[in-house]
Design a protein around this motif. Structure first.
Motif, PDB file in Angstrom:
ATOM      1  N   LEU A  68       0.799  -1.226   0.000  1.00  0.00           N
ATOM      2  CA  LEU A  68       0.000   0.000   0.000  1.00  0.00           C
ATOM      3  C   LEU A  68       0.833   1.277   0.000  1.00  0.00           C
ATOM      4  O   LEU A  68       0.277   2.369  -0.160  1.00  0.00           O
TER       5      LEU A  68
ATOM      6  N   ASN B 104       0.510   3.758  -3.052  1.00  0.00           N
ATOM      7  CA  ASN B 104      -0.349   3.009  -3.962  1.00  0.00           C
ATOM      8  C   ASN B 104      -1.814   3.255  -3.627  1.00  0.00           C
ATOM      9  O   ASN B 104      -2.161   3.493  -2.458  1.00  0.00           O
TER      10      ASN B 104
ATOM     11  N   VAL C  41      -5.437  -2.386  -5.126  1.00  0.00           N
ATOM     12  CA  VAL C  41      -4.659  -3.355  -4.362  1.00  0.00           C
ATOM     13  C   VAL C  41      -5.593  -4.349  -3.686  1.00  0.00           C
ATOM     14  O   VAL C  41      -5.376  -5.575  -3.731  1.00  0.00           O
TER      15      VAL C  41
ATOM     16  N   LYS D   2      -2.572   2.075   5.509  1.00  0.00           N
ATOM     17  CA  LYS D   2      -1.822   2.886   4.543  1.00  0.00           C
ATOM     18  C   LYS D   2      -1.351   4.190   5.174  1.00  0.00           C
ATOM     19  O   LYS D   2      -0.258   4.674   4.880  1.00  0.00           O
TER      20      LYS D   2
ATOM     21  N   ARG E  56      -8.538   6.980 -11.734  1.00  0.00           N
ATOM     22  CA  ARG E  56      -7.252   6.284 -11.698  1.00  0.00           C
ATOM     23  C   ARG E  56      -6.054   7.208 -11.927  1.00  0.00           C
ATOM     24  O   ARG E  56      -4.944   6.894 -11.496  1.00  0.00           O
TER      25      ARG E  56
ATOM     26  N   GLN F 169      -5.518   8.674  -8.479  1.00  0.00           N
ATOM     27  CA  GLN F 169      -5.144   7.628  -7.519  1.00  0.00           C
ATOM     28  C   GLN F 169      -4.404   6.517  -8.257  1.00  0.00           C
ATOM     29  O   GLN F 169      -4.947   5.446  -8.511  1.00  0.00           O
TER      30      GLN F 169
ATOM     31  N   PHE G 273      -2.055   3.438  -9.552  1.00  0.00           N
ATOM     32  CA  PHE G 273      -1.728   2.107  -9.050  1.00  0.00           C
ATOM     33  C   PHE G 273      -0.409   1.649  -9.662  1.00  0.00           C
ATOM     34  O   PHE G 273      -0.184   1.797 -10.865  1.00  0.00           O
ATOM     35  N   HIS G 274       0.465   1.100  -8.820  1.00  0.00           N
ATOM     36  CA  HIS G 274       1.736   0.557  -9.275  1.00  0.00           C
ATOM     37  C   HIS G 274       1.870  -0.863  -8.743  1.00  0.00           C
ATOM     38  O   HIS G 274       1.627  -1.117  -7.560  1.00  0.00           O
ATOM     39  N   TRP G 275       2.260  -1.765  -9.622  1.00  0.00           N
ATOM     40  CA  TRP G 275       2.409  -3.157  -9.200  1.00  0.00           C
ATOM     41  C   TRP G 275       3.537  -3.303  -8.184  1.00  0.00           C
ATOM     42  O   TRP G 275       4.592  -2.695  -8.313  1.00  0.00           O
ATOM     43  N   HIS G 276       3.280  -4.104  -7.145  1.00  0.00           N
ATOM     44  CA  HIS G 276       4.307  -4.399  -6.143  1.00  0.00           C
ATOM     45  C   HIS G 276       4.240  -5.895  -5.836  1.00  0.00           C
ATOM     46  O   HIS G 276       3.146  -6.442  -5.629  1.00  0.00           O
TER      47      HIS G 276
END
Length: 297
Positions: free
Chosen positions: A25, A28, A33, A90, A212, A215, A217-220
């Motif tokens: 989080l 992100n 998530v 978060k 989006r 806000q 989003f990034h892959w982790h």
């Protein structure tokens, strides 16, 4: 004693789950998530059930509507708790989130005594009492970090997540117990995770996707870890509750000792503040766990 050891294993897995959740989080968006986590959990639960007992994926014959409705309600309770908890973790330090989450067994204990007529022996009462004291001190220590509990929406969401989590624990005892609904634990887990994923897909489509850009989003990689460790923790937890001697008040208390894992991560890796004042609190939690172990013999 088997169910107590299973509760301990579930606590360890939950601690690692909290660590992965904090990592996933960071910087992100919460909703995508959580959607990915619920979708992965649904896939993992279904795969595990297919491998062990494929028939458990279907509702009990002659009771399909009622059983599905009970599982759907479980999904709504858990997802509501997760939404509140994800936003809280978060924005708050792990050394605060863990202790507040650890208050859930106290709420579950009150409900278990009232609703299920459970009785605790002296060792178990000693363990519960020590845990209550430890949690109170942990909360007080965390408040010294400058977070105003009465004027902080993330703390409010964290408390709401704890209340909903306690309600979910009591509900689990009812739907899994032979004296209650008596549903198969594989059916419950695969059913509620699938419904959660569907609900999160709807929420993500209407609430996050249009925003989006605001806000992102990034892959982790920790996103996968969240689903893996949570699924494993829940599998162990549900199996523990199917044991005839299992007490939901004790199982929930032991599971909250996952705070030790998340606290250690917050202390040694995130370098969170005010740690010395919390050391005594953690020792009390360990003593409470020892009392519960003796009481379960």
């Amino acid at each position: 004693m088997t169910w107590f050891l299973l509760a301990l294993l579930s606590a360890l897995l939950l601690g690692v789950y909290d660590v992965c959740k904090k990592q996933a989080l960071q910087a992100n968006a919460v909703i995508p998530v959580l959607f990915l986590n619920t979708a992965l959990c649904a896939l993992l639960s279904a795969a595990f059930a297919l491998f062990n007992d494929p028939a458990a994926l279907l509702p009990p014959a002659g009771n399909e509507v009622r059983a599905t409705g009970l599982v759907a309600l479980k999904a709504v309770i858990v997802l509501s708790s997760w939404l509140c908890g994800y936003f809280a973790i978060k924005h708050l330090p792990l050394t605060l989130v863990g202790p507040v989450n650890a208050t859930r067994p106290v709420l579950v204990l009150a409900g278990a005594v009232v609703l299920f007529g459970e009785h605790l022996n002296p060792w178990q009462w000693a363990g519960v009492s020590l845990a209550v004291i430890a949690l109170f001190l942990l909360k007080r220590s965390s408040s010294r970090e400058g977070i105003r509990w009465t004027h902080n929406r993330w703390v409010a969401l964290l408390i709401l997540a704890a209340l909903l989590g306690a309600a979910s624990g009591l509900y689990d005892k009812y739907i899994l117990s032979p004296s209650g609904a008596g549903l198969n634990n594989f059916f419950v887990q695969t059913g509620f995770t699938a419904i959660q994923a569907l609900l999160m897909l709807i929420i993500a489509a209407f609430l996050w996707w249009p925003k989006r850009q605001e806000q992102p989003f990034h892959w982790h990689p920790a996103i996968i870890g969240v689903s893996l460790f949570l699924t494993a923790a829940d599998m162990v937890y549900f199996y523990a509750l199917t044991h005839p001697a299992a007490m939901i008040s004790i199982v929930s208390m032991v599971r909250r000792c996952s705070v030790l894992v998340s606290f250690a991560y917050g202390a040694f890796f995130l370098r969170e503040k005010n740690l010395r004042a919390k050391l005594l609190d953690l020792v009390l939690l360990l003593l409470s766990l020892a009392c519960l172990a003796v009481g379960a013999l």
